[in-house]
Motif scaffolding. Sequence first.
Motif, short mmCIF file in Angstrom:
data_model
loop_
_atom_site.label_atom_id
_atom_site.label_comp_id
_atom_site.label_asym_id
_atom_site.label_seq_id
_atom_site.Cartn_x
_atom_site.Cartn_y
_atom_site.Cartn_z
N PRO A 75 -3.02 17.06 36.74
CA PRO A 75 -3.50 15.81 36.14
C PRO A 75 -2.55 14.68 36.52
O PRO A 75 -1.33 14.88 36.60
CB PRO A 75 -3.43 16.08 34.63
N ARG A 76 -3.11 13.49 36.76
CA ARG A 76 -2.31 12.36 37.23
C ARG A 76 -1.12 12.05 36.32
O ARG A 76 -0.02 11.76 36.77
CB ARG A 76 -3.18 11.10 37.37
N GLU A 77 -1.35 12.14 34.98
CA GLU A 77 -0.27 11.74 34.08
C GLU A 77 0.87 12.76 34.10
O GLU A 77 2.04 12.42 33.95
CB GLU A 77 -0.80 11.47 32.65
N VAL A 78 0.53 14.04 34.30
CA VAL A 78 1.56 15.08 34.40
C VAL A 78 2.42 14.83 35.64
O VAL A 78 3.65 14.87 35.62
CB VAL A 78 0.93 16.49 34.47
N GLY A 129 0.11 21.31 32.20
CA GLY A 129 0.82 20.41 31.29
C GLY A 129 2.30 20.67 31.25
O GLY A 129 3.09 19.78 30.91
N ASP A 145 6.97 20.42 35.29
CA ASP A 145 7.85 19.25 35.24
C ASP A 145 8.50 19.00 36.60
O ASP A 145 8.19 19.69 37.58
CB ASP A 145 8.92 19.45 34.15
N GLU A 199 0.26 6.57 45.24
CA GLU A 199 -0.01 6.87 43.84
C GLU A 199 1.26 7.34 43.14
O GLU A 199 1.56 6.95 42.01
CB GLU A 199 -1.09 7.94 43.78
N ALA A 205 4.07 5.44 40.21
CA ALA A 205 4.48 6.01 38.92
C ALA A 205 5.97 5.81 38.64
O ALA A 205 6.43 5.97 37.51
CB ALA A 205 4.13 7.49 38.88
N ALA A 223 2.84 12.01 37.26
CA ALA A 223 3.63 10.79 37.11
C ALA A 223 4.88 11.06 36.26
O ALA A 223 5.99 10.64 36.61
CB ALA A 223 2.77 9.69 36.46
N GLU A 224 4.68 11.80 35.18
CA GLU A 224 5.79 12.14 34.29
C GLU A 224 6.83 12.99 35.04
O GLU A 224 8.04 12.77 34.94
CB GLU A 224 5.24 12.91 33.08
N ARG A 243 8.95 11.05 37.61
CA ARG A 243 9.91 10.13 36.99
C ARG A 243 11.22 10.84 36.64
O ARG A 243 12.27 10.23 36.60
CB ARG A 243 9.31 9.47 35.75
#
Lengths: 470, 470
Positions: free
Chosen positions: A103-106, A80, A83, A133, A137, A108-109, A112
């Motif tokens: 994790p995919r959302e980590v 988590g 970065d 993928e 994002a 993607a964040e 960005r």
Amino acid sequence: MTEQDSQDGKDQVAGKQGDRDEDEFLPRRELLDQIDAAIEAGDAQRLNELLEPMHAADIADIIERLTPAERRGFLQLYSGEIDGEILSEIDESIREEVLEQLPREVLAEAVREMDSDDVVDLIEDLDEPEREEILAALDDSDRVAVQQSLAYPEYSAGRLMQSEVVTAPEHWTVGEAIDFLRSEEWLPEQFYHIILVDPRRHPIGYVTLGRLLAARRDVLLRDLTEDSFRTISAFAEEGDVAYAFNQYHLISAPVVDADDRLVGVITIDDAMAVLDEEHEEDILRLAGVGDESSLSDTVPQTVRQRVPWLATNILTALAAASVIAIFEDEIAKLVALAVLMPIVASMGGNAGTQTLTVVVRGLATRDLTSSNTMRVIRRETIVGLLNGAIFGLIMGIVTWLWFGDPGLSMVIGMAMIINLFVAAFAGILVPLALNRLGADPALASGTFVTMVTDVVGFFAFLGLAALVLL
Amino acid sequence: MTEQDSQDGKDQVAGKQGDRDEDEFLPRRELLDQIDAAIEAGDAQRLNELLEPMHAADIADIIERLTPAERRGFLQLYSGEIDGEILSEIDESIREEVLEQLPREVLAEAVREMDSDDVVDLIEDLDEPEREEILAALDDSDRVAVQQSLAYPEYSAGRLMQSEVVTAPEHWTVGEAIDFLRSEEWLPEQFYHIILVDPRRHPIGYVTLGRLLAARRDVLLRDLTEDSFRTISAFAEEGDVAYAFNQYHLISAPVVDADDRLVGVITIDDAMAVLDEEHEEDILRLAGVGDESSLSDTVPQTVRQRVPWLATNILTALAAASVIAIFEDEIAKLVALAVLMPIVASMGGNAGTQTLTVVVRGLATRDLTSSNTMRVIRRETIVGLLNGAIFGLIMGIVTWLWFGDPGLSMVIGMAMIINLFVAAFAGILVPLALNRLGADPALASGTFVTMVTDVVGFFAFLGLAALVLL
């Protein structure tokens, strides 16, 4: 803040008082033990506390040094917190492994947050589905920038550049530029120049921020441009880019497409990283270690990297052995030949490696060019003859003292001169030939040169012995 | 300007269309021929015209590539044009030679233009009288700065830093800083941060010029400081400084004395040059070439650099030969032993060099620390055993096919396993031991490792043969 700095001792590059291990690495070892303990205990909070004060680059190093099993445990607790900064510092060799476990959302964040050049670096080696993928994002404008960059060849300036650029029209004044910068919502993390562009986005000069700050508001930007200005083609090889930064003390340089239009900028920290990688490749290739090898590689990966070189070497060793086999009868008659022959071969191999390394290095640094090649060939062959004479004489004397055979000592002396002369020739011509053929001279030169010095060493020594002594 | 650029083709780092020699170096060769012609003709004006558009670093390269005789001719015609920029680009290996031939007033003028770090770099290797002469040419404040820098140890951050620093009190606003910069007569050529200092001149943070420009005039500087801030001790080794710049993506960093007071600043271009030099040293030392060697060295200089390594190697080769001598009787009985024994030794040498290079590189990049040493030792020895098994099997089969002697093929297989296992051990322990003793692991490891693999290779193979076959 200063006190805090000296307390944790991490934010100062310290002068060394004693042994490097004591000063620099012992704290890290303790820290790593604590991190290991936190991973084993599954204590995410403790792990966070330990890593919180650390620089992203150091966290990435720690992740690299874990075993694959430890790394899985680590990522379960810490993923988590991964970065964009940490992600862009992680070494290629374990990048795919880490990406898969995030994790995919980590993920993607994280992407960005990253500059476009770091995203390109991250995804250029991924397979199509994973690449897509990550691209999905990104914001539209970032995605376009990354895709444009990926359209340039691998290892080109286009891949290295970031598309985030600060530009100004050529007719602006200092005041207009400052007002623009103050009003701009978004600026790159780091930038060192304002690039002046004409209406068709051709870069025509740049102004350092220092000169901008020191000038009055009504001064024209075009009166402040630097002599050092030079553009980089997006198709230039990254090695040439690193060379240009080092040679001309560039801090940042605009990158242009085939129509000379500005498409991005390369900053010196990226050029320094390329320089470091190129050196690493040279040194690892010269030793026949896969140039993607890393200390965190597993046993199977390491074996796979090293076998090709050892396999090549066994072929060249067999070639040398078959030269010896020609002279089996002579060796049976005079066993001293078997005792002495590796000395001639070994000295040739070492002298050849010396020349080879100087040449490979000269090619890498662009110090060796067609203008001085003849001079270096001349120098190396004369040095080879002189060293041959010196060590031929020494081995002649040693052999005489050891075996009491003046004929044998004459033979070894002459063989040494021949082999060190040939070693110099091979040491310079093999890498030059590889370079001219477009191959990396560091990659295969060593094998060729050693084969030459082994074959010539054994043949000259045993052949002369057969002629003169038997 | 853009058109002009593409015409002379010098101010763009070009994408490559074909062979490197064609694109990049051919113009230089023609240029060098023209320069040679101008020198021979004694045509100072023509020489000036040829060199006028060139960057100081390129002119320095040309001076380096001339022979000593040509260089004398060149300097007679051109010495008046040698300025601080060219002087600071000239390679150490020919620097003294060039300085001696420069008229005193040209030299004095050139050093007055240089930044303090470049003056330090120029004079630190000179003898006392010449050093004093150059110091005398400097302004009082510059001289003091240079002398302070010279008081720090060789290869320290204190020698690398420039004393020209832009600072601001911590309570200043952006507006005050900009007004200060506009009013200041003198500013460094290149600077990237304003360093905030407290009243006792302790650096407490820095602000990038980009953030300064983007902020409103009433914002406090201390609210704009960067997280990346870290100071460097003036006593830190330059290698550690380069590492910190590369690891933490620093652009410039303040240097402090033992009392944490600001004494100078190091910029990334100097750190990049150090990184480049350290790599050069590693690669040249690994090959046993003097680490100060340069392509412009003369034959006697080159011989002097290479003889020590070759002399060491002849001793280790003699050690290996004396192992062979123990088994003279066995070889006389079975000459196939003489044919095959170099293969075992050679494979060991190569495997040892692979491990050695990975370890030397790991130490240089700080990737190998006490925290992962055991893991790397374990990995390398297992890899050694596996490679030994692979190539032992191959050589066993080859030997059987070649000599039709199953006993001999068993002996060479076992000897190969033993030697590649020992090679891995030696390849890792020798550089680690040298590093712990404070020696440069790149310098002498190669000799030791090859001696071990030669001695063990010959002893294992011939000894096993004596036991099993004879």
